[in-house]
Design an enzyme around this catalytic site. Structure first.
Site, PDB file in Angstrom:
ATOM      1  N   GLN A  92       0.873  -1.170   0.000  1.00 52.34           N
ATOM      2  CA  GLN A  92       0.000   0.000   0.000  1.00 52.34           C
ATOM      3  C   GLN A  92       0.912   1.223   0.000  1.00 52.34           C
ATOM      4  O   GLN A  92       1.421   1.619   1.043  1.00 52.34           O
ATOM      5  CB  GLN A  92      -0.920  -0.026   1.225  1.00 52.34           C
ATOM      6  CG  GLN A  92      -1.900  -1.197   1.214  1.00 52.34           C
ATOM      7  CD  GLN A  92      -2.518  -1.440   2.578  1.00 52.34           C
ATOM      8  OE1 GLN A  92      -1.802  -1.734   3.535  1.00 52.34           O
ATOM      9  NE2 GLN A  92      -3.839  -1.309   2.668  1.00 52.34           N
TER      10      GLN A  92
ATOM     11  N   HIS B  77       5.903   4.506   6.439  1.00 49.48           N
ATOM     12  CA  HIS B  77       7.152   3.770   6.258  1.00 49.48           C
ATOM     13  C   HIS B  77       6.863   2.690   5.218  1.00 49.48           C
ATOM     14  O   HIS B  77       5.951   1.880   5.406  1.00 49.48           O
ATOM     15  CB  HIS B  77       7.576   3.132   7.582  1.00 49.48           C
ATOM     16  CG  HIS B  77       8.995   2.661   7.623  1.00 49.48           C
ATOM     17  ND1 HIS B  77       9.815   2.868   8.710  1.00 49.48           N
ATOM     18  CD2 HIS B  77       9.744   1.987   6.727  1.00 49.48           C
ATOM     19  CE1 HIS B  77      11.004   2.332   8.474  1.00 49.48           C
ATOM     20  NE2 HIS B  77      10.983   1.779   7.278  1.00 49.48           N
TER      21      HIS B  77
ATOM     22  N   HIS C  98       6.463  -0.555   3.285  1.00 50.54           N
ATOM     23  CA  HIS C  98       6.465  -1.920   3.786  1.00 50.54           C
ATOM     24  C   HIS C  98       5.667  -2.828   2.863  1.00 50.54           C
ATOM     25  O   HIS C  98       4.853  -2.366   2.055  1.00 50.54           O
ATOM     26  CB  HIS C  98       5.919  -1.993   5.213  1.00 50.54           C
ATOM     27  CG  HIS C  98       4.518  -1.492   5.374  1.00 50.54           C
ATOM     28  ND1 HIS C  98       4.205  -0.148   5.417  1.00 50.54           N
ATOM     29  CD2 HIS C  98       3.333  -2.156   5.513  1.00 50.54           C
ATOM     30  CE1 HIS C  98       2.899   0.004   5.575  1.00 50.54           C
ATOM     31  NE2 HIS C  98       2.342  -1.201   5.631  1.00 50.54           N
TER      32      HIS C  98
ATOM     33  N   HIS D 274       3.296  -6.450   2.737  1.00 47.17           N
ATOM     34  CA  HIS D 274       2.527  -7.473   3.452  1.00 47.17           C
ATOM     35  C   HIS D 274       2.751  -8.829   2.787  1.00 47.17           C
ATOM     36  O   HIS D 274       2.697  -8.932   1.557  1.00 47.17           O
ATOM     37  CB  HIS D 274       1.023  -7.159   3.391  1.00 47.17           C
ATOM     38  CG  HIS D 274       0.612  -5.913   4.097  1.00 47.17           C
ATOM     39  ND1 HIS D 274       0.121  -5.901   5.371  1.00 47.17           N
ATOM     40  CD2 HIS D 274       0.617  -4.612   3.689  1.00 47.17           C
ATOM     41  CE1 HIS D 274      -0.175  -4.667   5.728  1.00 47.17           C
ATOM     42  NE2 HIS D 274       0.117  -3.856   4.724  1.00 47.17           N
TER      43      HIS D 274
END
Length: 476
Positions: free
Chosen positions: A406, A417, A419, A421
């Site tokens: 996202q 930050h 990232h 998933h």
């Protein structure tokens, strides 16, 4: 214009650093600076087979460097001993917990300085009883082992009517590059001797943030005379780093002689300190302001054409518990919740998972968007994602995975930050396969779309630490 530019750069360098002198450099060539810069002591010695005599020499050199104000002292490869035969070298080896390392740890604590032990003969495992590890240890001022690197490139040479030396006969090669270590002089990248000839390793360390590269060595007389200084200066220039090279010198026994010339090279490629012949130390300042100036005025790292020749991928794991917490945007992640760490990336458990095994992967450095990542961070991030995903699929007996990003608030990103998933998938875990994306969008938000801040809706630290501890065992 180009000529004028380089004249300007060179003039700035000389005005801030001074011209290094080739004479009277034994006790250091100090740079001109308005502020006091940290000092390093770099040792040169002639090790023999007597450990006690070698320790006495090293102790004297370390104390001399301490008196000159050095904060870190660098010892050369084979500082512990040079055996007269392969069999003797293997037989004399010790473990890290042995007497030799213990004495240096006590010395570091006593003198309140850091020590780089440039090449210990570390006893190998039982199944490798005829070989040892060539281990570079970094000890902090409290006597703790701050880092351990095992030499990866091994020197095998057989020169007709000259030197014959095959390290692979008696040395176990290392298997990873150790991430740079934060020290009082800057971020230190560990290497050893023959590693110097492989520029990829220096680039890899620099990509991870190294400001100083260290190459404790025992170069042969023949190769040292031809290549030693030019290689050290090349690594400094290419990576815009300080290069520190402690060295063995002189005749160890009838079959082995080392070149010496221990030195410090600055990021411009100038030799700023060098030892005299024989047992000696040289002392030099480490000026990180100058390093940053060189990198800013000639940003070669930004000019690399990765689209033409790709990236250097660092396949090594970091030490998870070297800090208590990691920054994750506006949040912190306890180290106990981290289960994987590479040079630039961490993998950690999710406090509000959508599915069992739902974890997060992010760069260690704070970077809000994917576009904020460096090429090295981007490459490392997705290598880690691939590694973790494969392991989680096996652990959760799944055959697929959802890997999602996202990137930005309009894409559902609430943590500032970058990232990724990772969710192991099984048949029927959602009524419709694409429902996973709706769940991801809402799993950490309140009904009105704001970030969820109620701790009662999250997993406990104990629960997350338990999962992370189990996952760590899968990556040993």
């Amino acid at each position: 214009m180009i000529k004028q530019f380089w004249q300007t750069i060179f003039t700035r360098h000389i005005s801030s650093k001074g011209i290094p002198k080739k004479l009277n450099m034994s006790e250091g060539a100090h740079t001109l600076s308005k502020t006091v810069k940290p000092l390093v002591g770099v040792c040169q010695m002639t090790s023999g087979p007597n450990k006690e005599e070698n320790f006495t020499v090293c102790n004297t050199l370390i104390e001399r460097a301490k008196m000159r104000g050095a904060e870190i002292v660098f010892l050369p490869e084979c500082f512990d001993y040079v055996g007269e035969s392969r069999e003797q070298s293997v037989a004399m080896a010790e473990t890290i917990e042995g007497t030799t390392v213990s004495r240096y740890r006590e010395l570091a604590s006593k003198l309140k300085l850091w020590l780089s032990l440039g090449g210990l003969h570390e006893k190998g495992p039982t199944e490798e009883s005829t070989r040892v590890r060539n281990t570079h240890l970094l000890i902090d001022s409290h006597g703790n082992i701050a880092a351990k690197y095992c030499k990866t490139h091994l020197f095998d040479v057989d020169i007709k009517d000259g030197v014959k030396l095959k390290e692979t006969d008696f040395t176990i090669p290392g298997t990873e590059i150790v991430p740079p270590v934060t020290t009082p002089i800057g971020k230190l990248g560990l290497a050893t001797c023959y590693d110097l000839r492989f520029p990829e390793m220096s680039v890899a360390l620099t990509q991870q943030g190294a400001e100083i590269l260290t190459f404790p060595s025992a170069f042969t007389q023949t190769t040292g005379l031809a290549h030693w200084e030019v290689l050290l200066r090349s690594r400094a220039i290419e990576n815009q780093c300080y290069v520190i090279a402690a060295a063995q010198t002189g005749r160890h026994h009838a079959k082995r002689t080392s070149y010496g010339h221990a030195m410090v090279v600055d990021p411009w490629g100038s030799v700023v300190a060098q030892c005299h012949e024989g047992t000696d130390i040289c002392v030099a300042e480490i000026d990180l302001e100058f390093l940053q100036k060189v990198r800013m005025e000639m940003p070669v790292q930004l000019h690399r054409r990765h689209d033409l020749y790709g990236h250097i991928h660092v396949k090594s794991k970091g030490i998870i518990d070297d800090r208590d917490t990691y920054t994750f945007g506006q949040h912190t992640v306890k180290s106990s919740c981290v289960f994987y760490k590479s040079a630039l990336t961490i993998g950690f458990v999710n406090r509000k998972p959508v599915l069992p095994g739902h974890v997060l992967v992010s760069p260690i450095r704070m970077a809000e968007r994917m576009s904020d990542l460096t090429p090295a961070e981007t490459s490392d991030l997705f290598q880690v994602v691939q590694t973790i995903s494969e392991v989680l699929e096996k652990e959760h007996h799944s055959t697929s995975a959802t890997i999602a990003i996202q990137d930005g608030p309009d894409a559902g990103q609430t943590v500032k930050h970058a990232h990724v998933h990772i969710l192991p998938r099984k048949p029927g875990d959602f009524a419709k396969n694409d429902d996973v994306y709706e769940k991801l969008e809402k799993h950490d938000k309140t009904p009105d779309g704001a970030e969820l801040t109620d701790p009662s809706k999250w997993r406990t630290d104990e629960d997350m630490a338990k999962e992370a501890a189990k996952l760590r065992t899968l990556f040993l």
